[in-house]
Design a protein around this motif. Sequence first.
Motif, PDB file in Angstrom:
ATOM      1  N   ARG A 145       0.850  -1.189   0.000  1.00 53.49           N
ATOM      2  CA  ARG A 145       0.000   0.000   0.000  1.00 53.49           C
ATOM      3  C   ARG A 145       0.892   1.247   0.000  1.00 53.49           C
ATOM      4  N   LEU A 146       0.255   2.431   0.074  1.00 56.00           N
ATOM      5  CA  LEU A 146       1.023   3.672   0.178  1.00 56.00           C
ATOM      6  C   LEU A 146       1.493   3.926   1.603  1.00 56.00           C
ATOM      7  N   GLY A 147       0.785   3.335   2.547  1.00 59.07           N
ATOM      8  CA  GLY A 147       1.099   3.513   3.957  1.00 59.07           C
ATOM      9  C   GLY A 147      -0.021   2.912   4.770  1.00 59.07           C
ATOM     10  N   VAL A 148       0.011   3.114   6.060  1.00 60.22           N
ATOM     11  CA  VAL A 148      -1.045   2.596   6.919  1.00 60.22           C
ATOM     12  C   VAL A 148      -1.628   3.730   7.754  1.00 60.22           C
ATOM     13  N   ASP A 149      -2.918   3.598   8.018  1.00 56.38           N
ATOM     14  CA  ASP A 149      -3.662   4.548   8.851  1.00 56.38           C
ATOM     15  C   ASP A 149      -3.466   5.980   8.352  1.00 56.38           C
ATOM     16  N   GLU A 150      -3.031   6.875   9.224  1.00 56.90           N
ATOM     17  CA  GLU A 150      -2.969   8.295   8.854  1.00 56.90           C
ATOM     18  C   GLU A 150      -1.594   8.716   8.324  1.00 56.90           C
ATOM     19  N   GLU A 151      -0.813   7.765   7.888  1.00 56.84           N
ATOM     20  CA  GLU A 151       0.471   8.113   7.274  1.00 56.84           C
ATOM     21  C   GLU A 151       0.215   8.689   5.877  1.00 56.84           C
ATOM     22  N   SER A 171      10.638  -5.170  -8.294  1.00 57.75           N
ATOM     23  CA  SER A 171       9.295  -4.959  -8.818  1.00 57.75           C
ATOM     24  C   SER A 171       8.307  -4.792  -7.671  1.00 57.75           C
ATOM     25  N   PHE A 172       7.516  -3.726  -7.749  1.00 60.10           N
ATOM     26  CA  PHE A 172       6.535  -3.415  -6.715  1.00 60.10           C
ATOM     27  C   PHE A 172       5.157  -3.234  -7.340  1.00 60.10           C
ATOM     28  N   VAL A 173       4.175  -3.906  -6.758  1.00 68.24           N
ATOM     29  CA  VAL A 173       2.777  -3.668  -7.115  1.00 68.24           C
ATOM     30  C   VAL A 173       2.221  -2.752  -6.037  1.00 68.24           C
ATOM     31  N   VAL A 174       1.824  -1.564  -6.432  1.00 66.90           N
ATOM     32  CA  VAL A 174       1.397  -0.551  -5.474  1.00 66.90           C
ATOM     33  C   VAL A 174      -0.119  -0.410  -5.525  1.00 66.90           C
ATOM     34  N   HIS A 175      -0.795  -0.886  -4.477  1.00 66.20           N
ATOM     35  CA  HIS A 175      -2.220  -0.581  -4.310  1.00 66.20           C
ATOM     36  C   HIS A 175      -2.271   0.852  -3.811  1.00 66.20           C
ATOM     37  N   ALA A 176      -2.742   1.759  -4.661  1.00 70.41           N
ATOM     38  CA  ALA A 176      -2.534   3.192  -4.457  1.00 70.41           C
ATOM     39  C   ALA A 176      -3.509   3.803  -3.448  1.00 70.41           C
ATOM     40  N   ARG A 177      -3.634   3.148  -2.295  1.00 76.33           N
ATOM     41  CA  ARG A 177      -4.399   3.665  -1.165  1.00 76.33           C
ATOM     42  C   ARG A 177      -3.615   3.349   0.108  1.00 76.33           C
ATOM     43  N   LEU A 210      13.215   0.571 -11.241  1.00 75.17           N
ATOM     44  CA  LEU A 210      12.261  -0.337 -10.617  1.00 75.17           C
ATOM     45  C   LEU A 210      11.069  -0.568 -11.547  1.00 75.17           C
ATOM     46  N   GLN A 211      10.524  -1.774 -11.513  1.00 75.20           N
ATOM     47  CA  GLN A 211       9.265  -2.048 -12.193  1.00 75.20           C
ATOM     48  C   GLN A 211       8.134  -1.692 -11.229  1.00 75.20           C
ATOM     49  N   VAL A 212       7.223  -0.838 -11.673  1.00 73.30           N
ATOM     50  CA  VAL A 212       6.121  -0.384 -10.829  1.00 73.30           C
ATOM     51  C   VAL A 212       4.802  -0.690 -11.524  1.00 73.30           C
ATOM     52  N   LEU A 213       3.952  -1.458 -10.845  1.00 70.93           N
ATOM     53  CA  LEU A 213       2.594  -1.721 -11.300  1.00 70.93           C
ATOM     54  C   LEU A 213       1.639  -1.026 -10.344  1.00 70.93           C
ATOM     55  N   VAL A 214       0.521  -0.543 -10.875  1.00 71.76           N
ATOM     56  CA  VAL A 214      -0.480   0.136 -10.063  1.00 71.76           C
ATOM     57  C   VAL A 214      -1.729  -0.727  -9.968  1.00 71.76           C
ATOM     58  N   ASN A 215      -2.281  -0.797  -8.759  1.00 70.25           N
ATOM     59  CA  ASN A 215      -3.500  -1.543  -8.456  1.00 70.25           C
ATOM     60  C   ASN A 215      -4.445  -0.609  -7.704  1.00 70.25           C
ATOM     61  N   GLY A 216      -5.750  -0.840  -7.885  1.00 71.42           N
ATOM     62  CA  GLY A 216      -6.738  -0.076  -7.133  1.00 71.42           C
ATOM     63  C   GLY A 216      -7.627   0.770  -8.025  1.00 71.42           C
ATOM     64  N   GLY A 217      -8.906   0.429  -8.095  1.00 73.07           N
ATOM     65  CA  GLY A 217      -9.880   1.252  -8.807  1.00 73.07           C
ATOM     66  C   GLY A 217      -9.772   1.255 -10.309  1.00 73.07           C
ATOM     67  N   ILE A 218      -9.040   0.332 -10.895  1.00 71.35           N
ATOM     68  CA  ILE A 218      -8.851   0.293 -12.352  1.00 71.35           C
ATOM     69  C   ILE A 218      -9.897  -0.637 -12.941  1.00 71.35           C
ATOM     70  N   ALA A 219     -10.755  -0.103 -13.827  1.00 73.13           N
ATOM     71  CA  ALA A 219     -11.905  -0.890 -14.271  1.00 73.13           C
ATOM     72  C   ALA A 219     -12.285  -0.645 -15.728  1.00 73.13           C
TER      73      ALA A 219
END
Length: 335
Positions: A145-151, A171-177, A210-219
Motif C-alpha cells: 500500500r502507500l502507507g497505513v492509517d494516517e500516514e 518490482s513493486f505492485v502498489v495498491h494506491a491507497r 524499478l518495475q512499478v505496477l499500479v492496483n486499485g480502482g482500475i476498471a
Amino acid sequence: MHMILLDKQLNYNGKMIAVAPMMDWTDRHCRFFHRLLAPHARLYTEMVHANAVVLGDRERLLGFDPVEHPVALQLGGSEPALLARAARIGAEWGYDEINLNCGCPSDRVQAGRFGACLMKEPALVADCVAAMAAAVRVPVTVKCRLGVDEEHDYDRFRTFVDTVAAAGCGSFVVHARNAWLQGLSPKENREVPPLRYEWAWRLKSERPDLQVLVNGGIASLEQVQAQLARVDGAMLGRAAYHDPYLLHRLDVALYGGELRERAQLLQALRPYAEARMAEGGALKHIVRHVLGLFHGQPGGRAFRQVLSEGAHRPDAGWALVERALQAATGQRRAA
C-alpha cells in the motif's frame, strides 16, 4: 510439479496487465479461465501463508495447470527463514514469480504480523525479501500500500520501497491507497481510503530502474491505458472478476488478437471442466468463476441464475452450462 515456461511475452511497449491475488477467488480454476480470456496477463494465486506451503497439502495449495504461465505465487508471512523455504518450494513447483503480501489489512492477517502492517517494518520486509531472493532464481516482488492509517508522507513510502529494493526486490505492485488497520473492514479498505495514483507515478519517475505496477480502482481500458502511460503495469482486481469479459477486451486491445464472443470463450473452458470433473472435482467450484461473463448484457441474470441454482447438485455436468448459455443467448436475441 511443473516446468517453468517463460515463452509468453508481455509487451505493450514493454508494459504489463495483471489480475490481482484475491482470497477465495483467484484459485486454479479461476486462473485457468482468466488465461483463456487474457493470454498475455500475469496471474496471481490467492495469498498462501508460508507456513501452509511448508507444512500443508502442496498439491491443493500450489497445484496449477501449465497453461497458467506466467503465474505468480503470493506468500504471506514475516519470518525470513520460513518465507525462504516457502519461496523455494514455490519455485520448485514452477511459479514464475514469488510475491510477498505487504498490503492485506484484515484483522486475521494483522494478528499474524503480516500483510499491510509490515509497511511499518521496512527493515523486516527487507530481511524477508533478501532471504527469499537468496533461495530462488525467479523474481521476488512485493505488493504493498502507500502507507497505513494516517500516514500521508510520500518520503516514508519511498523509503520503504528503497529499503526493500536494496534487499533484492526490483518490482513493486502498489495498491494506491493507504490501509487502515483499525476501523475499516477489508471491503472498506478497498473503497474508502482515497486513491493517490500520483505517488506510484512519482515513484516510477524517481526510480526508473524499478518495475512499478499500479492496483486499485482500475476498471476500464481507458484507465489501464492511463496507467501504462506512467508506469510499467496495471493490475485489475474485482473488475476483472465481476466482469471477466473486460479482461478479454483489454488483452485484445493492448496485445492484438481476435476478439472472441463470450459463448466461444465459455466453450473453450469445457475440456478443462470435464477433465477436472473426471478426476472427481465438482462443477460448482469451476463455474462460480464464470458467473460474471455476461455482466451488463441481456441474459446475464438468467445465465447466473441457471448456474447458481444447478451447479451445487452432485450430478451437475457441462449440460448445465449449455442450458445457462442458451438462457443467456436466447434473451440476447430477443433483446
